[in-house]
Design an enzyme around this catalytic site. Structure first.
Site, PDB file in Angstrom:
ATOM      1  CG  ASP A  57      -0.348  -0.383   2.475  1.00 52.70           C
ATOM      2  OD1 ASP A  57       0.798   0.055   2.689  1.00 52.70           O
ATOM      3  OD2 ASP A  57      -0.975  -1.104   3.262  1.00 52.70           O
ATOM      4  CG  ASP A  90       0.909   4.934   4.280  1.00 53.05           C
ATOM      5  OD1 ASP A  90      -0.248   4.612   3.964  1.00 53.05           O
ATOM      6  OD2 ASP A  90       1.578   4.317   5.127  1.00 53.05           O
ATOM      7  CG  ASP A 105       8.820   3.314  12.748  1.00 54.96           C
ATOM      8  OD1 ASP A 105       9.169   3.794  11.650  1.00 54.96           O
ATOM      9  OD2 ASP A 105       8.033   2.346  12.833  1.00 54.96           O
TER      10      ASP A 105
END
Ligand code: ATP
Ligand code: MG
Length: 476
Positions: A74, A76, A150
């Site tokens: 996917d 983003d 992160d």
């Protein structure tokens, strides 16, 4: 010695001195991304935003995968447009999320998540007593957005229009060195959000990257902080881990990091049951293969597998204490689901699916009369049958019962009647036994003419023909 120390300090400094506000910019020759791996819809979203005067980039895991030459599952998108501004540009766009709003842009079935650049965690953001950030929803610059991601490999931005990658934290170097490195001070980042420890494990196992020592070091000590995270979030991350196509590797990595202890009750159970290990290994292996083959995996099946040996153990104990087979199984399922639900926030639907799969199991042992036909009509038959095959493959029950059901499932009406007739003839050594090591259950043969041996003195023979109370409520 002193020189070494100075070098060390300077060395660290030079790394930290990389200006986190100025990205390294890489052109197509430097990063080598194959633009064909990009989805048309991702390009559609970024170009629409850019034509409206905003900045827009593919971000996070998708850029990481593109750099690794893998087609992202996917995409983003990160932008400096606010959610309202994004929404106005697309026909099917929905603002979701209460705390931090993001926009879901839909093209047919394809969903793209568009996020406005987020600001860095401010010192006065509300935190819980362990330092976990509770709310932090400010918009920010792209550099700030990068800093709060992160890992270095997850903090790069790709602009499809000029094919440039913007790298703020040395992500490219780390991708090349196959290194997983957290951005910032590891302890602080885990305290802000302990779920990142689970993410370390998932990415290391999935990408086969080494965990940079400073990133890995605090995990053993800080692992218990996961217990303060809302169960639903831990569950989501757990599910990602188990559905990553590398579930087995992830669990092995958790064990290696010493993370299975106390991290989640589920993992304690799964990784510490010698009898269950073979079953769980087979289940995760087949889950991983299904995911690689592009097939769907049901979370209910997955968790039913992970917890099956715990159910078996309790099932045996309840029978030993005098409960009848089917009620004993339900009591065991209740116990296991209750103990996991609290920490794991198992959604109701998943719990129902698990119970369905478990409670179908004794019904596979009834192979006479109308029972097999009835079972075949069960909405979740296929899941129950796949589960039965796993039990056979793990050696928990005789392979003969799985072969019989395969023949029955695949056979025509004539074959099915023959199979039922053959099952009605008493066999020696055939039929399903109870779980491995389940004592009394292993000795019991549930054939049509045999009453089960019954320690409590309550008649158990009738059980085999009693309809199993299957919960169909949440079945699709
Ligand atoms: P996958 O391919 O497995 O989905 P991903 O990197 O896209 O991996 P997501 O959970 O989809 O993982 O998250 C998207 C991005 O959001 C990450 O790449 C990262 O930049 C950021 N992110 C997600 N979770 C966190 C977190 N707990 N802390 C900081 N940044 C995060
Ligand atoms: Mg993702």
């Amino acid at each position: 010695m002193i020189k070494k120390l100075i070098r060390k300090i300077l060395g660290t400094k030079s790394k930290a001195a990389r200006d986190p506000n100025t990205p390294v910019v890489l052109g197509p020759d430097a990063h080598g991304i194959d633009p064909r791996l990009l989805s048309n819809n991702a390009v559609r979203v970024t170009s629409t935003l850019q034509e409206a005067g905003y900045e827009a980039f593919v971000v996070g895991g998708a850029v990481r995968d593109l750099l690794l030459g893998v087609k992202p599952k996917d995409f983003d998108i990160a932008t400096n447009a606010t959610p309202e501004q994004v929404k106005r540009l697309f026909r099917r766009a929905f603002i979701i999320g209460k705390r931090f709003q993001i926009v879901h842009v839909m093209f047919g079935q394809d969903l793209l998540e568009v996020t406005t650049f987020r600001g860095t965690t401010s010192a006065n953001a509300p935190k819980d007593e362990h330092g976990r950030v509770l709310r932090d929803n400010t918009f920010g610059s792209q550099a700030e957005d990068a800093e709060r991601r992160d890992f270095t490999i997850n903090a790069m931005y790709y602009n499809p229009a000029n094919q440039q990658v913007l790298d703020y934290h040395g992500g490219i170097e780390d991708i090349r060195a196959k290194t997983l490195r957290i951005i910032g001070v590891p302890e602080a980042r885990y305290r802000e959000d302990p779920v990142r420890m689970l993410r370390v494990v998932r990415f290391a196992a999935k990408l086969k990257f080494a965990i940079e020592p400073e990133t890995g070091a605090p995990i053993k000590v800080m692992a218990p902080l996961i217990n303060n995270v809302p169960a639903a979030r831990v569950f989501d991350e757990m599910l990602k881990l188990l559905m990553s196509g590398h579930a087995l590797a992830c669990l092995q990595q958790l064990r290696k990091e010493g993370l299975h202890h106390g991290l989640l009750p589920l993992l304690d159970v799964v990784l510490e049951q010698p009898l269950g290990v073979k079953f769980v290994t087979l289940a995760l292996d087949s889950t991983d293969s299904r995911i690689h083959a592009g097939k769907t995996v049901s979370p209910g099946f997955l968790f039913a597998s992970l917890l099956w040996h715990q159910v078996l153990e309790k099932w045996t104990a309840y029978r030993a204490s005098g409960e009848q087979t089917i009620p004993a199984l339900h009591l065991a399922a209740d116990d296991v689901l209750d103990s996991q639900t609290e920490k794991l926030a198992l959604q109701r639907k998943i719990g129902t699916d698990m119970r369905d799969i478990w409670s179908m199991q004794p019904r596979f042992e009834r192979r006479t009369g109308k029972a097999p036909h009835k079972l075949l009509e069960h909405l979740r038959f296929r899941a129950g049958y796949d589960f039965l095959l796993l039990r056979c493959a793990s050696g928990e029950i005789d392979a003969e019962i799985g072969d019989w059901w395969t023949a029955f499932y695949e056979g025509d009406e004539v074959t099915r009647e023959e199979l039922i007739a053959s099952a009605s003839t008493p066999r020696e050594g055939g039929g399903g036994s109870g779980g491995a090591g389940t004592g009394g259950a292993a000795k019991r043969k549930r054939g049509p003419r045999r009453g089960g041996r019954n320690r409590s003195g309550r008649g158990e023979g009738g059980n085999a023909d009693a309809p199993a109370p299957v919960h169909d409520g949440g079945a699709e």
